[in-house]
Write a protein that holds these residues in place. Sequence first.
Motif, PDB file in Angstrom:
ATOM      1  N   LEU A 377       0.802  -1.221   0.000  1.00  0.00           N
ATOM      2  CA  LEU A 377       0.000   0.000   0.000  1.00  0.00           C
ATOM      3  C   LEU A 377       0.837   1.274   0.000  1.00  0.00           C
ATOM      4  O   LEU A 377       0.305   2.368  -0.200  1.00  0.00           O
ATOM      5  CB  LEU A 377      -0.960  -0.008   1.189  1.00  0.00           C
ATOM      6  CG  LEU A 377      -1.931  -1.196   1.222  1.00  0.00           C
ATOM      7  CD1 LEU A 377      -2.918  -1.053   2.358  1.00  0.00           C
ATOM      8  CD2 LEU A 377      -2.672  -1.330  -0.113  1.00  0.00           C
ATOM      9  N   ALA A 378       2.154   1.137   0.234  1.00  0.00           N
ATOM     10  CA  ALA A 378       3.013   2.324   0.136  1.00  0.00           C
ATOM     11  C   ALA A 378       3.021   2.841  -1.300  1.00  0.00           C
ATOM     12  O   ALA A 378       3.031   4.061  -1.532  1.00  0.00           O
ATOM     13  CB  ALA A 378       4.430   1.981   0.596  1.00  0.00           C
ATOM     14  N   ARG A 379       3.010   1.899  -2.263  1.00  0.00           N
ATOM     15  CA  ARG A 379       2.951   2.284  -3.681  1.00  0.00           C
ATOM     16  C   ARG A 379       1.957   1.346  -4.375  1.00  0.00           C
ATOM     17  O   ARG A 379       2.348   0.420  -5.104  1.00  0.00           O
ATOM     18  CB  ARG A 379       4.332   2.195  -4.317  1.00  0.00           C
ATOM     19  CG  ARG A 379       5.395   2.989  -3.575  1.00  0.00           C
ATOM     20  CD  ARG A 379       6.687   3.096  -4.348  1.00  0.00           C
ATOM     21  NE  ARG A 379       6.544   3.987  -5.498  1.00  0.00           N
ATOM     22  CZ  ARG A 379       7.569   4.316  -6.300  1.00  0.00           C
ATOM     23  NH1 ARG A 379       8.772   3.832  -6.061  1.00  0.00           N
ATOM     24  NH2 ARG A 379       7.376   5.120  -7.321  1.00  0.00           N
ATOM     25  N   PRO A 380       0.678   1.562  -4.145  1.00  0.00           N
ATOM     26  CA  PRO A 380      -0.338   0.611  -4.620  1.00  0.00           C
ATOM     27  C   PRO A 380      -0.387   0.460  -6.136  1.00  0.00           C
ATOM     28  O   PRO A 380      -0.579  -0.647  -6.642  1.00  0.00           O
ATOM     29  CB  PRO A 380      -1.647   1.188  -4.073  1.00  0.00           C
ATOM     30  CG  PRO A 380      -1.364   2.634  -3.820  1.00  0.00           C
ATOM     31  CD  PRO A 380       0.079   2.693  -3.418  1.00  0.00           C
ATOM     32  N   LEU A 381      -0.223   1.554  -6.872  1.00  0.00           N
ATOM     33  CA  LEU A 381      -0.307   1.465  -8.329  1.00  0.00           C
ATOM     34  C   LEU A 381       0.845   0.638  -8.891  1.00  0.00           C
ATOM     35  O   LEU A 381       0.650  -0.201  -9.780  1.00  0.00           O
ATOM     36  CB  LEU A 381      -0.287   2.873  -8.932  1.00  0.00           C
ATOM     37  CG  LEU A 381      -0.686   2.968 -10.413  1.00  0.00           C
ATOM     38  CD1 LEU A 381      -2.076   2.386 -10.633  1.00  0.00           C
ATOM     39  CD2 LEU A 381      -0.634   4.413 -10.884  1.00  0.00           C
ATOM     40  N   LEU A 704      -2.909  -7.756  -5.495  1.00  0.00           N
ATOM     41  CA  LEU A 704      -3.789  -7.141  -6.480  1.00  0.00           C
ATOM     42  C   LEU A 704      -5.043  -6.538  -5.857  1.00  0.00           C
ATOM     43  O   LEU A 704      -5.405  -5.392  -6.156  1.00  0.00           O
ATOM     44  CB  LEU A 704      -4.175  -8.170  -7.543  1.00  0.00           C
ATOM     45  CG  LEU A 704      -3.086  -8.536  -8.558  1.00  0.00           C
ATOM     46  CD1 LEU A 704      -3.553  -9.675  -9.455  1.00  0.00           C
ATOM     47  CD2 LEU A 704      -2.728  -7.325  -9.403  1.00  0.00           C
ATOM     48  N   LEU A 705      -5.730  -7.305  -5.019  1.00  0.00           N
ATOM     49  CA  LEU A 705      -6.977  -6.814  -4.443  1.00  0.00           C
ATOM     50  C   LEU A 705      -6.768  -5.577  -3.565  1.00  0.00           C
ATOM     51  O   LEU A 705      -7.424  -4.548  -3.784  1.00  0.00           O
ATOM     52  CB  LEU A 705      -7.674  -7.929  -3.663  1.00  0.00           C
ATOM     53  CG  LEU A 705      -8.944  -7.509  -2.915  1.00  0.00           C
ATOM     54  CD1 LEU A 705      -9.996  -6.992  -3.884  1.00  0.00           C
ATOM     55  CD2 LEU A 705      -9.493  -8.672  -2.093  1.00  0.00           C
ATOM     56  N   PRO A 706      -5.876  -5.635  -2.559  1.00  0.00           N
ATOM     57  CA  PRO A 706      -5.714  -4.429  -1.731  1.00  0.00           C
ATOM     58  C   PRO A 706      -5.181  -3.232  -2.523  1.00  0.00           C
ATOM     59  O   PRO A 706      -5.619  -2.103  -2.309  1.00  0.00           O
ATOM     60  CB  PRO A 706      -4.725  -4.870  -0.646  1.00  0.00           C
ATOM     61  CG  PRO A 706      -4.058  -6.090  -1.172  1.00  0.00           C
ATOM     62  CD  PRO A 706      -5.070  -6.754  -2.044  1.00  0.00           C
ATOM     63  N   ALA A 707      -4.245  -3.463  -3.440  1.00  0.00           N
ATOM     64  CA  ALA A 707      -3.712  -2.360  -4.234  1.00  0.00           C
ATOM     65  C   ALA A 707      -4.808  -1.726  -5.081  1.00  0.00           C
ATOM     66  O   ALA A 707      -4.926  -0.491  -5.161  1.00  0.00           O
ATOM     67  CB  ALA A 707      -2.575  -2.854  -5.113  1.00  0.00           C
ATOM     68  N   ALA A 708      -5.628  -2.551  -5.726  1.00  0.00           N
ATOM     69  CA  ALA A 708      -6.707  -2.027  -6.565  1.00  0.00           C
ATOM     70  C   ALA A 708      -7.709  -1.232  -5.737  1.00  0.00           C
ATOM     71  O   ALA A 708      -8.158  -0.149  -6.158  1.00  0.00           O
ATOM     72  CB  ALA A 708      -7.415  -3.172  -7.286  1.00  0.00           C
ATOM     73  N   VAL A 711      -6.242   2.160  -4.724  1.00  0.00           N
ATOM     74  CA  VAL A 711      -6.195   3.064  -5.878  1.00  0.00           C
ATOM     75  C   VAL A 711      -7.591   3.598  -6.198  1.00  0.00           C
ATOM     76  O   VAL A 711      -7.773   4.791  -6.495  1.00  0.00           O
ATOM     77  CB  VAL A 711      -5.602   2.340  -7.106  1.00  0.00           C
ATOM     78  CG1 VAL A 711      -5.790   3.176  -8.366  1.00  0.00           C
ATOM     79  CG2 VAL A 711      -4.122   2.059  -6.885  1.00  0.00           C
ATOM     80  N   LEU A 712      -8.599   2.742  -6.115  1.00  0.00           N
ATOM     81  CA  LEU A 712      -9.960   3.156  -6.435  1.00  0.00           C
ATOM     82  C   LEU A 712     -10.577   4.032  -5.346  1.00  0.00           C
ATOM     83  O   LEU A 712     -11.438   4.865  -5.632  1.00  0.00           O
ATOM     84  CB  LEU A 712     -10.839   1.914  -6.665  1.00  0.00           C
ATOM     85  CG  LEU A 712     -10.522   1.123  -7.937  1.00  0.00           C
ATOM     86  CD1 LEU A 712     -11.220  -0.222  -7.918  1.00  0.00           C
ATOM     87  CD2 LEU A 712     -10.936   1.924  -9.172  1.00  0.00           C
ATOM     88  N   GLY A 713     -10.159   3.845  -4.104  1.00  0.00           N
ATOM     89  CA  GLY A 713     -10.650   4.675  -3.003  1.00  0.00           C
ATOM     90  C   GLY A 713     -12.155   4.596  -2.841  1.00  0.00           C
ATOM     91  O   GLY A 713     -12.742   3.511  -2.837  1.00  0.00           O
TER      92      GLY A 713
END
Length: 734
Positions: A377-381, A704-708, A711-713
């Motif tokens: 989550l530090a760099r989710p994208l 993938l799931l937490p990062a997405a 990013v989507l917020g």
Amino acid sequence: MSTAKAPDRLPMTQRMARWSSTHRWTAVGLWLLMVVVTLGGGSAVGTNYQSAAEQGAGESRAVDLAIENAGFAPDTSERALVQAPVGETLDEADLAAVASDLRARWTALPEVSGVGDPIRSADGRSALIPLTLDVGDATGSKASSVALDQVVAVIHETNAVAAQYPDLEIHQAGSATLRLAVNEQLAGDFRRAEFLSVPITFAILLVAFGAIVAAGVPIVLALTAVGGALGLAAFVSHLIPATQTLSSVVLLVGMAVGVDYSLFYVRRVREETSRGVDRATAIDIAAATSGRAVVTSGLAVIVAMAGLFFAGTAIFTSMAVGTMLVVAVAVVGSLTVLPALLSILGKAVDRPRVPFLHRINRSGEPRVWPAIMRTVLARPLVSFALAALALIGLSLPALGMKTGEASLESMAESVPALSPYVALTEAFPQEGTSHTIGIWSEDAPLDVAEVSSAVQGLLGQASASGQFADLSQVEIDVAPDGRTARLDLPVLGESSSEPALESLALLRDQLVPTLGAQLPGVEVGVSGGTAWSQDFGASLAAHLPLVVAFVAVTSFLVLVFAFRSVVVAATAIALNVLSVGAAYGLLVLVFQHGVGADLLGVSTSGFIVDWVPLFLFVILFGLSMDYHVFVVSRIREFHEQGLPTDVAVARGVTASAGVVTSAAVVMVAVFAIFGSLSLIEFMQLGVGLAAAVIIDATIVRAVLLPAAMVVLGRRNWWLPGWLDRVLPAAHAAG
């Protein structure tokens, strides 16, 4: 007054759990009664299995059904193969002695109705000795079943003669012997898989819970759910005939979902009680949170399994029924008997404790998962892009996937008892694979003279093509009803070989259409091993887009309804597609290209068995919903408490990490057992399922799931206004 009505406004999962906890012994008794009644009733009515003809597709299915219903005299011929050492000629005196000894032993058996004279091979090394089994008045599938019983005594006598001639190779190698060998191998494999799955699952759960009773509860639910589903499936089989492997598929899916659902529930109860909540309240909270997740997951799995109804074959229709039943029963058990058991057990669910393991499970907040979340989550994208590219790269080999049907010859490596059959067909090609031409009339008896004349022309053209084995002994066989005839044309090579495919193309493109034109008002078609495989594979390929569309759309709708979010549902579908694609890619790498096959202890085939991709897609799409629903439910729970999206995601993934990891390890272990079976299709299925679960529980759910979602917020929970008004109000997810 308002207090009295409050329970009616509770979610269904809480109402069921409260009733079960309050009437705990009644709930347990009703559950056990259901299992006993369904199992007993199912055993009493018996299971109605599909015939071989019903399992096919296309033209070959039509031919097989016509032949099956025509009342042909059963082919109960058997063969003994006698061979000299490689490079030598079989001595005439040795052959005469062997034939005499076999004849003496066989004719003394009531199971044998006749013994033929030896037939030598063209190279002089081999000979076959024919015999006919006595199946009485049995016909069709009943005759085949009787032949399986009768051939056992014949094999015993053949082996006894073989022991007297150690310098010769003497084996039974007929069709009944072949079926018996495959059936025994499969039965032994499945018994081993079923025997190992329970103790291995228990050991994993023991590590997960650190207490024997807690580890046993999920297994009890899973096994009783499987038992109840098998009983119900027996009743349903009289409307929708079952496939022979249905019980093993039900066990595979039932153990996976049954353990998962109870894991979700029991872990949530333990989590709440560890915070000081009393057990009744903890069960209530688990029902409102994990219980709702179980219902959502169960619905998602059921609609995914329903996709098998659109596969276009009776085999998958039966599997759809069995898997849907076991998931439904497991969901009901999770909402009823599971809360009742937890209420009865009380603190005893944490007994007897396994000291070291229990300390690990009670050692406070996990450290690994929060660290992973901080990194992702530090760099989710960037995290999302790297993980997505990795799965896309792993999926690329799937673009070159080759599918095919496992032939008897290709099975010989994993089923040693098939080796004599392979040797028989090499020495006597006319005894191996054949194309079956069916000729039948719905309205009137066939004109046998006209049919025979037309068939002679076909045989002449087939012989002139050079694409068949010896056709000199081929004769037309007319059924007792006079409406159906069949013709078996032996093939050069095994059923999946180029000569077999080329000769099938010749028949279907030229010779059989010509035959049909000469017989107006008569149906003509081609079946046999090669045709069956081609038609079955073509049917699956044609139906696959429909199955994929149905599963994706219905799963999307279930998730929209459950989470009231179009974005969450769309994200789930996209991530599942990535997961399935990666599993396909791994299958191609291992089984088609041999990458890592020796390390995994599996056989390479050069192709993927044609039914595996479709079945794998449906199973994976359904089972991966377990993880997705549970993780997203925890994330939404924290989100609705007012936490920022990134914090809610981190806490949701961390809070669910233990149960997701435990459930994944259980699934991987069970699927790996099935991957160790002898037949190549089950190797591929087991390896594909295990690999996909590993990918799903790690890369997809941890990266993938937490990062997405970060990013989507806030866009994660977007729902169009019109849809918001249409959907019923939902209780808080959990």
